[in-house]
Structures are given as C-alpha cells and as structure tokens.
Design an enzyme around this catalytic site. Sequence first.
Site, PDB file in Angstrom:
ATOM      1  N   THR A  71      37.171  37.593  26.683  1.00 57.69           N
ATOM      2  CA  THR A  71      37.791  36.337  26.872  1.00 57.69           C
ATOM      3  C   THR A  71      37.832  36.112  28.418  1.00 57.69           C
ATOM      4  OG1 THR A  71      39.903  37.145  26.572  1.00 57.69           O
ATOM      5  CG2 THR A  71      38.780  36.169  24.561  1.00 57.69           C
ATOM      6  N   VAL A 121      33.902  37.134  33.165  1.00 61.82           N
ATOM      7  CA  VAL A 121      32.873  37.790  33.041  1.00 61.82           C
ATOM      8  C   VAL A 121      32.483  38.025  31.690  1.00 61.82           C
ATOM      9  CG1 VAL A 121      31.574  39.940  33.535  1.00 61.82           C
ATOM     10  CG2 VAL A 121      33.078  38.978  35.250  1.00 61.82           C
ATOM     11  N   SER A 152      44.787  37.237  23.687  1.00 56.86           N
ATOM     12  CA  SER A 152      43.807  36.606  22.783  1.00 56.86           C
ATOM     13  C   SER A 152      43.870  36.737  21.236  1.00 56.86           C
ATOM     14  CB  SER A 152      42.535  37.107  23.487  1.00 56.86           C
ATOM     15  OG  SER A 152      42.219  36.896  24.725  1.00 56.86           O
ATOM     16  N   ARG A 194      32.871  53.628  40.615  1.00 58.19           N
ATOM     17  CA  ARG A 194      31.588  53.342  41.537  1.00 58.19           C
ATOM     18  C   ARG A 194      31.349  54.479  42.558  1.00 58.19           C
ATOM     19  NH1 ARG A 194      33.402  47.203  42.870  1.00 58.19           N
ATOM     20  NH2 ARG A 194      33.015  46.378  40.992  1.00 58.19           N
ATOM     21  N   CYS A 202      30.566  42.747  43.455  1.00 57.85           N
ATOM     22  CA  CYS A 202      29.762  41.366  43.337  1.00 57.85           C
ATOM     23  C   CYS A 202      29.060  40.737  44.873  1.00 57.85           C
ATOM     24  CB  CYS A 202      30.576  40.238  42.451  1.00 57.85           C
ATOM     25  SG  CYS A 202      32.193  40.327  43.238  1.00 57.85           S
ATOM     26  N   SER A 204      36.243  32.837  41.464  1.00 58.14           N
ATOM     27  CA  SER A 204      35.769  33.574  40.183  1.00 58.14           C
ATOM     28  C   SER A 204      35.740  35.074  40.386  1.00 58.14           C
ATOM     29  CB  SER A 204      34.522  32.938  39.734  1.00 58.14           C
ATOM     30  OG  SER A 204      33.297  33.485  40.650  1.00 58.14           O
ATOM     31  N   GLY A 205      35.916  35.549  41.547  1.00 54.08           N
ATOM     32  CA  GLY A 205      35.977  36.930  41.578  1.00 54.08           C
ATOM     33  C   GLY A 205      37.119  37.668  41.237  1.00 54.08           C
ATOM     34  N   LYS A 230      33.927  48.551  50.561  1.00 56.24           N
ATOM     35  CA  LYS A 230      32.973  48.669  49.451  1.00 56.24           C
ATOM     36  C   LYS A 230      31.888  48.384  49.976  1.00 56.24           C
ATOM     37  CE  LYS A 230      36.569  47.100  45.791  1.00 56.24           C
ATOM     38  NZ  LYS A 230      37.155  46.177  45.343  1.00 56.24           N
ATOM     39  N   ARG A 257      38.012  34.813  51.095  1.00 55.02           N
ATOM     40  CA  ARG A 257      38.024  34.082  49.788  1.00 55.02           C
ATOM     41  C   ARG A 257      37.938  32.547  50.480  1.00 55.02           C
ATOM     42  NH1 ARG A 257      37.289  36.168  45.344  1.00 55.02           N
ATOM     43  NH2 ARG A 257      38.965  37.673  45.446  1.00 55.02           N
ATOM     44  N   HIS A 279      29.062  33.309  45.289  1.00 56.10           N
ATOM     45  CA  HIS A 279      29.368  33.946  46.704  1.00 56.10           C
ATOM     46  C   HIS A 279      28.416  33.781  47.612  1.00 56.10           C
ATOM     47  CE1 HIS A 279      32.648  35.907  44.828  1.00 56.10           C
ATOM     48  NE2 HIS A 279      32.373  37.140  44.756  1.00 56.10           N
TER      49      HIS A 279
HETATM   50  O1  25A Z   1      41.641  44.877  38.190  1.00 55.97           O
HETATM   51  P1  25A Z   1      40.446  44.305  38.905  1.00 55.97           P
HETATM   52  O2  25A Z   1      39.086  44.695  38.982  1.00 55.97           O
HETATM   53  O3  25A Z   1      40.790  43.430  40.240  1.00 55.97           O
HETATM   54  O4  25A Z   1      40.036  42.951  37.970  1.00 55.97           O
HETATM   55  C1  25A Z   1      41.190  42.090  37.693  1.00 55.97           C
HETATM   56  C2  25A Z   1      40.750  40.738  36.767  1.00 55.97           C
HETATM   57  O5  25A Z   1      39.577  40.294  37.433  1.00 55.97           O
HETATM   58  C3  25A Z   1      38.468  39.540  36.454  1.00 55.97           C
HETATM   59  C4  25A Z   1      39.156  40.027  35.139  1.00 55.97           C
HETATM   60  O6  25A Z   1      39.879  38.959  34.804  1.00 55.97           O
HETATM   61  C5  25A Z   1      40.260  41.412  35.249  1.00 55.97           C
HETATM   62  O7  25A Z   1      40.996  41.359  34.542  1.00 55.97           O
HETATM   63  N1  25A Z   1      37.535  40.578  36.914  1.00 55.97           N
HETATM   64  C6  25A Z   1      37.155  41.748  37.004  1.00 55.97           C
HETATM   65  N2  25A Z   1      35.714  41.722  37.682  1.00 55.97           N
HETATM   66  C7  25A Z   1      35.550  40.574  37.985  1.00 55.97           C
HETATM   67  C8  25A Z   1      34.214  40.231  38.461  1.00 55.97           C
HETATM   68  N3  25A Z   1      33.460  40.977  38.703  1.00 55.97           N
HETATM   69  C9  25A Z   1      36.392  39.588  37.267  1.00 55.97           C
HETATM   70  N4  25A Z   1      36.208  38.525  37.687  1.00 55.97           N
HETATM   71  C10 25A Z   1      34.961  38.151  37.782  1.00 55.97           C
HETATM   72  N5  25A Z   1      34.176  38.908  38.440  1.00 55.97           N
HETATM   73  P2  25A Z   1      39.520  37.986  33.626  1.00 55.97           P
HETATM   74  O8  25A Z   1      40.621  37.121  33.631  1.00 55.97           O
HETATM   75  O9  25A Z   1      38.244  37.160  33.982  1.00 55.97           O
HETATM   76  O10 25A Z   1      39.529  38.644  32.389  1.00 55.97           O
HETATM   77  C11 25A Z   1      40.454  39.484  31.677  1.00 55.97           C
HETATM   78  C12 25A Z   1      39.819  39.981  30.685  1.00 55.97           C
HETATM   79  O11 25A Z   1      40.372  41.337  30.403  1.00 55.97           O
HETATM   80  C13 25A Z   1      41.247  40.932  29.183  1.00 55.97           C
HETATM   81  N6  25A Z   1      42.409  41.987  29.277  1.00 55.97           N
HETATM   82  C14 25A Z   1      43.314  42.060  30.180  1.00 55.97           C
HETATM   83  N7  25A Z   1      44.355  42.852  29.907  1.00 55.97           N
HETATM   84  C15 25A Z   1      43.592  43.511  28.952  1.00 55.97           C
HETATM   85  C16 25A Z   1      42.657  42.976  28.559  1.00 55.97           C
HETATM   86  N8  25A Z   1      41.865  43.296  27.489  1.00 55.97           N
HETATM   87  C17 25A Z   1      42.333  44.725  26.913  1.00 55.97           C
HETATM   88  N9  25A Z   1      43.754  45.111  26.910  1.00 55.97           N
HETATM   89  C18 25A Z   1      44.498  44.713  28.095  1.00 55.97           C
HETATM   90  N10 25A Z   1      45.420  45.081  28.303  1.00 55.97           N
HETATM   91  C19 25A Z   1      41.445  39.679  29.021  1.00 55.97           C
HETATM   92  O12 25A Z   1      41.823  39.397  27.817  1.00 55.97           O
HETATM   93  C20 25A Z   1      40.362  39.245  29.660  1.00 55.97           C
HETATM   94  O13 25A Z   1      39.526  39.115  28.349  1.00 55.97           O
HETATM   95  P3  25A Z   1      43.327  38.659  27.460  1.00 55.97           P
HETATM   96  O14 25A Z   1      43.448  38.636  26.062  1.00 55.97           O
HETATM   97  O15 25A Z   1      44.301  39.399  28.101  1.00 55.97           O
HETATM   98  O16 25A Z   1      43.293  37.329  28.270  1.00 55.97           O
HETATM   99  C21 25A Z   1      43.156  36.019  27.726  1.00 55.97           C
HETATM  100  C22 25A Z   1      43.273  35.250  28.805  1.00 55.97           C
HETATM  101  O17 25A Z   1      44.789  35.555  29.540  1.00 55.97           O
HETATM  102  C23 25A Z   1      44.481  35.527  30.977  1.00 55.97           C
HETATM  103  N11 25A Z   1      44.973  36.457  31.520  1.00 55.97           N
HETATM  104  C24 25A Z   1      44.317  37.760  31.576  1.00 55.97           C
HETATM  105  N12 25A Z   1      45.213  38.696  32.401  1.00 55.97           N
HETATM  106  C25 25A Z   1      46.290  38.027  32.431  1.00 55.97           C
HETATM  107  C26 25A Z   1      46.174  36.642  31.979  1.00 55.97           C
HETATM  108  N13 25A Z   1      47.257  35.673  31.875  1.00 55.97           N
HETATM  109  C27 25A Z   1      48.360  36.272  32.372  1.00 55.97           C
HETATM  110  N14 25A Z   1      48.679  37.402  33.043  1.00 55.97           N
HETATM  111  C28 25A Z   1      47.582  38.427  33.058  1.00 55.97           C
HETATM  112  N15 25A Z   1      48.119  39.793  33.652  1.00 55.97           N
HETATM  113  C29 25A Z   1      43.023  35.218  31.135  1.00 55.97           C
HETATM  114  O18 25A Z   1      42.923  34.100  32.013  1.00 55.97           O
HETATM  115  C30 25A Z   1      42.285  35.158  30.037  1.00 55.97           C
HETATM  116  O19 25A Z   1      41.715  33.989  29.926  1.00 55.97           O
END
Ligand code: 25A
Length: 346
Positions: free
Chosen positions: A19, A22, A48, A107, A136, A166-167, A220, A242, A249
């Site tokens: 959801t 990405v 979700s 990585r 990315c 979006s990153g 990185k 950013r 990007h």
């Molecule tokens: O740790 P990093 O690498 O820095 O990454 C952090 C976040 O960046 C995004 C991705 O966020 C990731 O969680 N990301 C990573 N790599 C990316 C890239 N290359 C990148 N974005 C762009 N380019 P995201 O919001 O796009 O996606 C998060 C997904 O992960 C699921 N998720 C989160 N916690 C989880 C989990 N799944 C399983 N178990 C867990 N514990 C998340 O599902 C989503 O599919 P969801 O159900 O939690 O999220 C539904 C909506 O809720 C928002 N949300 C996400 N996290 C939070 C949140 N809202 C509040 N607090 C949060 N902590 C999201 O917007 C989502 O739409």
Amino acid sequence: MFLQKSSSLAKNVAIVGATGAVGEELLRVLERRHFPIKKLRLLASSRSAGRSLSFRGQSIPVEVLEKESFDEIDIAFFSAGGTISEKHVSDAVRAGAVVVDNSSAFRMDPSVPLVIPEINGADILTHQGIIANPNCSTLIALMALYPLHQQFGLSRVIASTYQAVSGIGTRGIEELENQVVALAHKKEVKPDVFPYQIAFNLLPHIDSFLDNGYTREEMKFQNESQRIMHLPNLKASVTCVRVPVYRAHSISIHAEFENPLSLAKAQDALIAAPGIDLIDDPSKGLYPMPLEVQGCDQCHVGRLRVDYTTPHGLSFWVCGDQLLKGAALNAVQIAELIPDRRDIGR
Ligand code: 25A
C-alpha cells in the site's frame, strides 16, 4: 553484462509494503510488463487492514505481514523500508522465496548482489536468496555514468542531487501536498516528516549525518557505485538535497575519466545505451526536467558538455522517475532475470 529474461513459468509473488508509494507502483509495473504470476499476496501493516488493491482487473485483499506470510512464495518484493526488511527478509528466504529488497538493509552485504540490470545483471546469478535494489538517486545517475565509464574509464565523480519527496514514500508526497495547500491559503505549516518546511524550500539533509560531514545518503552514492560498476577505487563527493518535486529525482554530475574524450563520442555512447534517452538541444530549449520524466521508464540525460576546468571531464544532468527506474521498475527487471528454481537445481 545483459542477462536474458528467465523462462515465463508463472510464479507466486508477494509484495511487502503493497500500500506504499513503491508497492502500488510495483503492482502497475508487474501488470504492464505481463510478469507471469500464479498467485499474488499483498502485505502491509494493520493500518491497511480491510483494504484491497486492484491487479489485472481483480480486487486483491491486503493481508497483515506475519512470519508465515511467505509460504509457497517464489519471489518477495520488499518495499516497506529498512526496519521491516531487517526483521522479515529472513522469514521469506527461509520459506524458499527469492527476495528483491528495495531498502538499504542488505546493499553493502558482500553476499547480496546489488543490481541494475543494464549494468551488472549477471551478478544476479550469485544470489543466495536476496538481491538488493540500489539507492534511487545512485541508480538514476549510474544509468548515464556507466556507458560513459565503458567508453572513457571513470575515475572521480562530483554530484549534487535534487531528490523528490516520493523518496520517503507516501508520507513525503502527502506532506508536500498539504504544505502547498496550507501556504496557498496563508496558513502556517508544521513540518512532520521532513525536518523543516519542504514546500518552496530546499533541504540539504537526507538521512543522518556522519562523522566525515557527509550524510549516509551521500556516501551511498560512492559505496553502491563501487559495487554495481565493479570499481572498488571510485571516488565520489556528493551533496544530496531534498527538493519540493513530487516523484522524479535529478542529479547534476561532473565526472572525470582516465582517457581523452570528445562530446561527440560521449553523445554516441549515451544514445547507444539501454534505459536512457539523450534529450539535449539547448538551442531549442530541450533538456531533461523532473516533470517531463515522471511516468517514464527511461531516464533522461542532457546538458552534456566538456568540463573545461579539468582534463577528461564531462558535466551533465540526469532525471529519472524515482518510483519507476529508481525503485519499482528496477526491482521488476531484476525479478525477470531470476532463474527458475528448476534451472538452478534448488
Ligand atoms: O526505512 P526507509 O528505507 O527509510 O523507508 C521508510 C519508508 O519510505 C518508503 C516506504 O514508505 C518506507 O516505509 N520507501 C522506502 N523505499 C522507498 C523508495 N525507494 C520508499 N519510498 C519511495 N522510494 P511508504 O509509506 O511508501 O510505504 C510503506 C509501506 O510499508 C508498509 N508498512 C509499514 N510498516 C509496516 C508495513 N508493512 C508491514 N508491517 C509493518 N510494520 C506500509 O503499509 C506501506 O505499504 P501500512 O499499512 O503501514 O501503510 C498504509 C499507509 O500508512 C502510511 N504510513 C506508513 N507508515 C506510517 C504511516 N502512517 C503513519 N505512521 C507511519 N509510521 C503510508 O502512507 C501508507 O499509505
């Protein structure tokens, strides 16, 4: 080295973080590239619960990620961030899946291939259950740097990135949208996801700061480029910024090479390279821009010029869709090259 696509045997596929920004793009890329799928499992957190996502005309329920989520899964895409990958990738590998991980968690692990199919696709053959998708902005920059390296021998890079919101996923996109609307109505904004207001601003701060003054994101670029291009001595000094752009990007690059070069030869190398389009006619106002590359699989390269301040130098500008080539598209291209289990005798 370019690998051929593996056979078209249908696979059981899971997407962790389905959801997210990405995750949703992964669904669209798998659909339009006709990736052979027998069963698709969509996984996210309990936030979700109750949601469904559409894939090939079917509504597929999102399930809560658990240890047992990977039973019978052949390929698992992880796109939920580093913490989730660190915790759950081993569950997927133990269940027999091959993981394509979009996070930074693995990585730099020497046993995990870090792959851009157009550059080092053959490294996939060494995988032991995990294949990592690169950072990315590094990935998008290397799409242009690698063909130039092949031609002239890359020795040093100085770069500045202009990275879309979006990153950091959907929350980054929402924060920019909310701030733009609030400011248009003359309301105050309170930063939540980014450390400062991102609308109408630039933040020279992505990921945490290190003792050498660079950020993790900046290092990185060098570390991952060395692994992907098999250039362990490559040096790169990078500033990551950013910017208030939604999903593409851009990178300004000054590259130094070992061998003499010419503009014409550099243009030819870029025109012949897979995955990029040379968009470079300043006299007609033609150059790459993040808005133009949005939704494109190809990365765009332009503003190519010989750097007159150094021998064998080139300066140029690259733009790429961060959610496509920077994440989902590259991940699916990797998955297309994973040999079938029966081919490697697993
Ligand atoms: O740790 P990093 O690498 O820095 O990454 C952090 C976040 O960046 C995004 C991705 O966020 C990731 O969680 N990301 C990573 N790599 C990316 C890239 N290359 C990148 N974005 C762009 N380019 P995201 O919001 O796009 O996606 C998060 C997904 O992960 C699921 N998720 C989160 N916690 C989880 C989990 N799944 C399983 N178990 C867990 N514990 C998340 O599902 C989503 O599919 P969801 O159900 O939690 O999220 C539904 C909506 O809720 C928002 N949300 C996400 N996290 C939070 C949140 N809202 C509040 N607090 C949060 N902590 C999201 O917007 C989502 O739409």
